[in-house]
Design a protein around this motif. Structure first.
Motif, mmCIF file in Angstrom:
data_model
loop_
_atom_site.group_PDB
_atom_site.id
_atom_site.type_symbol
_atom_site.label_atom_id
_atom_site.label_comp_id
_atom_site.label_asym_id
_atom_site.label_seq_id
_atom_site.Cartn_x
_atom_site.Cartn_y
_atom_site.Cartn_z
ATOM 1 N N ALA A 111 2.923 -5.990 4.200
ATOM 2 C CA ALA A 111 1.376 -5.675 5.032
ATOM 3 C C ALA A 111 1.614 -3.805 4.346
ATOM 4 C CB ALA A 111 2.391 -5.000 6.816
ATOM 5 N N THR A 112 2.371 -3.290 4.166
ATOM 6 C CA THR A 112 2.564 -2.094 2.949
ATOM 7 C C THR A 112 1.525 -1.742 2.051
ATOM 8 O OG1 THR A 112 4.991 -1.035 4.210
ATOM 9 C CG2 THR A 112 3.516 -0.214 1.811
ATOM 10 N N SER A 113 2.373 -3.010 1.097
ATOM 11 C CA SER A 113 0.655 -2.815 -0.044
ATOM 12 C C SER A 113 -0.253 -3.698 0.247
ATOM 13 C CB SER A 113 1.593 -4.060 -1.144
ATOM 14 O OG SER A 113 1.998 -6.128 -0.725
ATOM 15 N N LYS A 114 -0.643 -4.888 1.475
ATOM 16 C CA LYS A 114 -2.286 -4.767 1.482
ATOM 17 C C LYS A 114 -3.054 -3.730 1.973
ATOM 18 C CE LYS A 114 -1.892 -9.469 0.701
ATOM 19 N NZ LYS A 114 -2.630 -10.409 0.114
ATOM 20 N N ALA A 115 -2.064 -2.768 2.841
ATOM 21 C CA ALA A 115 -3.089 -1.579 3.364
ATOM 22 C C ALA A 115 -2.732 -1.370 2.185
ATOM 23 C CB ALA A 115 -1.765 -0.822 4.412
ATOM 24 N N LEU A 116 -2.428 -0.555 1.756
ATOM 25 C CA LEU A 116 -2.647 0.112 0.401
ATOM 26 C C LEU A 116 -3.889 -0.269 -0.423
ATOM 27 C CD1 LEU A 116 0.492 1.545 -0.628
ATOM 28 C CD2 LEU A 116 -0.863 3.040 -0.736
ATOM 29 N N GLN A 117 -4.085 -1.529 -0.946
ATOM 30 C CA GLN A 117 -4.961 -2.686 -1.473
ATOM 31 C C GLN A 117 -6.152 -2.212 -0.706
ATOM 32 O OE1 GLN A 117 -4.209 -6.292 -1.808
ATOM 33 N NE2 GLN A 117 -2.388 -6.248 -3.288
ATOM 34 N N LEU A 118 -6.154 -1.838 0.589
ATOM 35 C CA LEU A 118 -7.316 -2.029 1.493
ATOM 36 C C LEU A 118 -8.115 -0.475 1.843
ATOM 37 C CD1 LEU A 118 -6.889 -4.038 5.010
ATOM 38 C CD2 LEU A 118 -8.119 -4.056 3.196
ATOM 39 N N GLY A 119 -6.772 0.548 0.552
ATOM 40 C CA GLY A 119 -7.499 1.921 1.229
ATOM 41 C C GLY A 119 -6.673 2.484 2.029
ATOM 42 N N ASP A 120 -6.046 2.026 3.102
ATOM 43 C CA ASP A 120 -5.415 2.879 3.963
ATOM 44 C C ASP A 120 -4.455 3.100 4.501
ATOM 45 O OD1 ASP A 120 -4.702 4.907 6.223
ATOM 46 O OD2 ASP A 120 -6.701 4.563 7.561
ATOM 47 N N PRO A 121 -2.957 3.617 4.505
ATOM 48 C CA PRO A 121 -1.946 3.048 4.332
ATOM 49 C C PRO A 121 -1.510 3.425 5.830
ATOM 50 C CG PRO A 121 -1.665 5.200 3.184
ATOM 51 C CD PRO A 121 -3.103 4.648 3.189
ATOM 52 N N ARG A 122 -2.218 3.697 6.407
ATOM 53 C CA ARG A 122 -1.717 3.395 7.885
ATOM 54 C C ARG A 122 -2.453 2.358 8.824
ATOM 55 N NH1 ARG A 122 -5.457 8.585 9.202
ATOM 56 N NH2 ARG A 122 -7.130 7.178 8.052
ATOM 57 N N SER A 123 -3.473 1.337 7.747
ATOM 58 C CA SER A 123 -3.493 0.112 8.481
ATOM 59 C C SER A 123 -2.348 -0.866 8.376
ATOM 60 C CB SER A 123 -4.527 0.329 7.940
ATOM 61 O OG SER A 123 -4.590 -0.403 6.600
ATOM 62 N N ALA A 124 -1.705 0.185 7.885
ATOM 63 C CA ALA A 124 -0.031 -1.213 7.627
ATOM 64 C C ALA A 124 0.124 -2.587 8.803
ATOM 65 C CB ALA A 124 0.870 -0.980 7.240
#
Length: 191
Positions: free
Chosen positions: A131-144
Motif C-alpha cells: 500500500a505504501t509503495s502504491k500510494a507513492l506511485q500515485l503521488g500521495d503517500p497519504r492514500s495508502a
C-alpha cells in the motif's frame, strides 16, 4: 440476550497513517448501506508515531470495543502493529496488511524480520498489499490507507457489508478535494 455481531474490524498501525480516516470511511459507508456501525479508537501517543488500534463494529452491537479473540478482520498499515494485536482476532479471521515494516525509533530494539512476522500472521488468511509503495506511485503517500481498503473490499468479508459505491460516496462527501486520488488508490487496491 446475546447480540450477534456481523463484523468486527480491527484497524492497526501507527499515528499518522490515516487509521481513524479509514475507520470513518468504513463506518460511514456501512451506515449508507443501512448497517449500524460503532467506531472506538485507542491511540495513546499516536501524534508522535505511537501505536494505534481502532475498533469498527458493524451490525447490532451494544459495546464499542471488540473483545479479544472476536475480531473477524484486521486491516493493518504496518507489519509490526499487525503482529502486536493478533490476540484480538478469531481463529477464522482475515488479515489485510500493508507490506511495510516501520521499526520503532528506539535504540537497541531488536525488530523481527519481515519474513518472521509474515510466518506468524500466516496462521490466518492473509492478504499482503504494498500500500505504501502504491500510494507513492500515485503521488500521495497519504492514500495508502485507501489502497488497503480497496484490497479488503475485493478480497475479504468487508465487501459483503459495504459496497464500492458507498465507500466512494463517503469519500466524496467527507474529502471532496481528495476524492480523485482516493478513488484511484481504492481502485489500485482492488486490482
Amino acid at each position: 440476550m446475546i447480540v450477534e455481531v456481523k463484523l468486527n474490524v480491527v484497524i492497526t498501525g501507527v499515528g499518522g497513517q490515516g487509521l481513524i480516516t479509514l475507520a470513518n470511511v468504513i463506518a460511514n459507508a456501512a451506515l449508507r448501506e443501512g448497517v449500524n456501525s460503532i467506531v472506538a479508537e485507542t491511540h495513546g501517543l499516536s501524534q508522535r508515531g505511537g501505536t494505534v488500534i481502532v475498533h469498527v463494529r458493524l451490525g447490532d452491537v451494544e459495546a464499542p470495543l471488540i473483545p479479544k479473540g472476536e475480531g473477524d478482520l484486521m486491516l493493518s498499515m504496518e507489519l509490526l502493529e499487525a503482529a502486536r494485536y493478533l490476540d484480538f482476532l478469531s481463529k477464522d479471521a482475515e488479515i489485510v496488511v500493508n507490506d511495510y515494516l516501520l521499526p520503532p525509533p528506539l535504540p537497541g530494539i531488536e525488530v523481527p524480520s519481515r519474513n518472521f512476522i509474515l510466518n506468524v500472521l500466516n496462521r490466518w488468511k492473509v492478504f499482503t498489499v504494498p500500500a505504501t509503495s502504491k500510494a507513492l506511485q500515485l503521488g500521495d503517500p497519504r492514500s495508502a490507507n485507501m489502497v488497503l481498503l480497496g484490497k479488503a473490499l475485493k478480497h475479504t468479508k468487508l465487501g459483503e457489508f459495504i459496497s464500492l459505491n458507498s465507500v466512494l460516496e463517503t469519500v466524496r462527501e467527507l474529502w471532496p478535494k481528495a476524492y480523485e486520488i482516493n478513488k484511484r488508490a481504492i481502485e489500485v487496491g482492488m486490482a
